[in-house]
Write a protein that holds these residues in place. Sequence first.
Motif, PDB file in Angstrom:
ATOM      1  N   LEU A 196      39.088  47.030  37.431  1.00 11.76           N
ATOM      2  CA  LEU A 196      40.490  46.607  37.412  1.00 11.76           C
ATOM      3  C   LEU A 196      40.644  45.091  37.477  1.00 11.76           C
ATOM      4  O   LEU A 196      41.764  44.584  37.378  1.00 11.76           O
ATOM      5  N   TYR A 197      39.532  44.384  37.669  1.00 16.75           N
ATOM      6  CA  TYR A 197      39.586  42.937  37.848  1.00 16.75           C
ATOM      7  C   TYR A 197      38.416  42.298  37.090  1.00 16.75           C
ATOM      8  O   TYR A 197      37.385  42.927  36.861  1.00 16.75           O
ATOM      9  N   PHE A 198      38.592  41.035  36.744  1.00 13.74           N
ATOM     10  CA  PHE A 198      37.465  40.255  36.217  1.00 13.74           C
ATOM     11  C   PHE A 198      37.707  38.781  36.506  1.00 13.74           C
ATOM     12  O   PHE A 198      38.848  38.340  36.654  1.00 13.74           O
ATOM     13  N   VAL A 199      36.615  38.042  36.630  1.00 13.78           N
ATOM     14  CA  VAL A 199      36.697  36.612  36.899  1.00 13.78           C
ATOM     15  C   VAL A 199      35.629  35.912  36.063  1.00 13.78           C
ATOM     16  O   VAL A 199      34.534  36.443  35.852  1.00 13.78           O
ATOM     17  N   ALA A 200      35.981  34.736  35.553  1.00 16.72           N
ATOM     18  CA  ALA A 200      35.047  33.978  34.716  1.00 16.72           C
ATOM     19  C   ALA A 200      33.874  33.486  35.560  1.00 16.72           C
ATOM     20  O   ALA A 200      34.050  32.963  36.661  1.00 16.72           O
ATOM     21  N   HIS A 227      32.620  38.459  35.421  1.00 14.94           N
ATOM     22  CA  HIS A 227      32.192  39.463  36.382  1.00 14.94           C
ATOM     23  C   HIS A 227      33.336  40.467  36.538  1.00 14.94           C
ATOM     24  O   HIS A 227      34.464  40.086  36.814  1.00 14.94           O
ATOM     25  N   PHE A 228      33.030  41.751  36.364  1.00 11.98           N
ATOM     26  CA  PHE A 228      34.045  42.799  36.439  1.00 11.98           C
ATOM     27  C   PHE A 228      33.919  43.533  37.774  1.00 11.98           C
ATOM     28  O   PHE A 228      32.808  43.800  38.252  1.00 11.98           O
ATOM     29  N   SER A 229      35.067  43.866  38.365  1.00 11.83           N
ATOM     30  CA  SER A 229      35.085  44.504  39.688  1.00 11.83           C
ATOM     31  C   SER A 229      36.009  45.715  39.677  1.00 11.83           C
ATOM     32  O   SER A 229      37.015  45.747  38.959  1.00 11.83           O
ATOM     33  N   ARG A 230      35.685  46.699  40.541  1.00 10.05           N
ATOM     34  CA  ARG A 230      36.516  47.889  40.665  1.00 10.05           C
ATOM     35  C   ARG A 230      37.552  47.744  41.766  1.00 10.05           C
ATOM     36  O   ARG A 230      38.642  48.323  41.681  1.00 10.05           O
ATOM     37  N   THR A 231      37.210  46.980  42.823  1.00 11.96           N
ATOM     38  CA  THR A 231      38.112  46.873  43.975  1.00 11.96           C
ATOM     39  C   THR A 231      38.517  45.419  44.180  1.00 11.96           C
ATOM     40  O   THR A 231      37.837  44.491  43.725  1.00 11.96           O
ATOM     41  N   LEU A 232      39.619  45.254  44.911  1.00 17.92           N
ATOM     42  CA  LEU A 232      40.101  43.907  45.198  1.00 17.92           C
ATOM     43  C   LEU A 232      39.111  43.155  46.079  1.00 17.92           C
ATOM     44  O   LEU A 232      38.899  41.952  45.898  1.00 17.92           O
ATOM     45  N   ARG A 233      38.483  43.868  47.033  1.00 17.31           N
ATOM     46  CA  ARG A 233      37.491  43.204  47.896  1.00 17.31           C
ATOM     47  C   ARG A 233      36.326  42.670  47.048  1.00 17.31           C
ATOM     48  O   ARG A 233      35.903  41.526  47.228  1.00 17.31           O
ATOM     49  N   GLU A 234      35.830  43.498  46.169  1.00 16.04           N
ATOM     50  CA  GLU A 234      34.732  43.055  45.302  1.00 16.04           C
ATOM     51  C   GLU A 234      35.171  41.880  44.432  1.00 16.04           C
ATOM     52  O   GLU A 234      34.415  40.921  44.220  1.00 16.04           O
ATOM     53  N   HIS A 235      36.403  41.941  43.976  1.00 19.82           N
ATOM     54  CA  HIS A 235      36.916  40.854  43.125  1.00 19.82           C
ATOM     55  C   HIS A 235      37.026  39.550  43.909  1.00 19.82           C
ATOM     56  O   HIS A 235      36.645  38.481  43.422  1.00 19.82           O
ATOM     57  N   ASN A 236      37.537  39.630  45.145  1.00 14.25           N
ATOM     58  CA  ASN A 236      37.668  38.420  45.955  1.00 14.25           C
ATOM     59  C   ASN A 236      36.298  37.813  46.246  1.00 14.25           C
ATOM     60  O   ASN A 236      36.146  36.585  46.263  1.00 14.25           O
TER      61      ASN A 236
END
Length: 334
Positions: free
Chosen positions: A304-308, A315-324
Amino acid sequence: MRRVLIFLLVLALVAAAALFGGYRYWQSRLAAPIALEEARLYEVPQGAGYHRVVGELAREGVIEEAWAFRALARLEPHSLPRLRPGEYRLEPGMSGRELLELLGSDRVVTYPLTVPEGWTFAQMRELLADAPKLAQLTAELSDEALMARLGREGQHPEGWFFPDTYLYHKGVSDLEILEQALARMEATLEAVWAARDDDLPLESPYEALIMASLIERETGAPEERPEIAGVFKRRLERGMRLQTDPTVIYGMGERYAGNITRADLREATPYNTYVIDGLPPTPIALPGRASLEAAVNPEPGETLYFVAKGDGTHHFSRTLREHNNAVNRYIRNR
């Protein structure tokens, strides 16, 4: 009487030999290389006749024996090419006959114009305005007037022109390039939309065009496009805002100076997907076919998330914690 006949016969043979020799010499002049040491351009003017072109080529030192070319018009008029207006590249070593054949062909000099994927329509217009030898018919038109000229009155131009390399020759206009790019995008979008997944949260080809433009601006890594499309799809399905930085930048317009601040992320513009729900009102760039295909065939998954990451990938993440955690790793620490 006999001597007279012999004399006349000899005279006729000499004359025939002279004519044959003259004909061979004339043909050799037409077959001889033109007087060029390096390649150059020559333009056949609109409406120019054969004798005018021969005269210009002689004055410019391209051909040295213009009489041979003028004689061709009298002795072999059926062999003359129908000269076609345009620019031609003359090469050293080509013969006079090859020169004439070239000037009557469609092998005019062409120029490439490359519109990169992910550029905005404004950037495309700047590229057209600076293109050499391209006739400028739209430079003074507003975007609205330009779209009306293209038969799309009231349609926002962003996204509707297919990014690709277009070849043109002198005399082609910027309007013709735009017509080609518009037709290419409409045909491509129609074909891609027809092959879409059944469960898309997109209701029209235009929404697919908007989505493709977001994907195009988010990544230059081809393998990531379907996964980014999958993230956007799942966020739309769950009622989550897309929160994609390129929409913020597009909404800022000329105010964007290379950085996005927290105030920019909170600014209410029609394009800021940190503030608005769903898709922005129009595309934000010119997407290529790969992004169009990704938009209508997103990759399944749970992210649901990704960051450059700083290397052109994400980097792709499933949870907000992983994304942060990923944001701390790739953005804040950097």
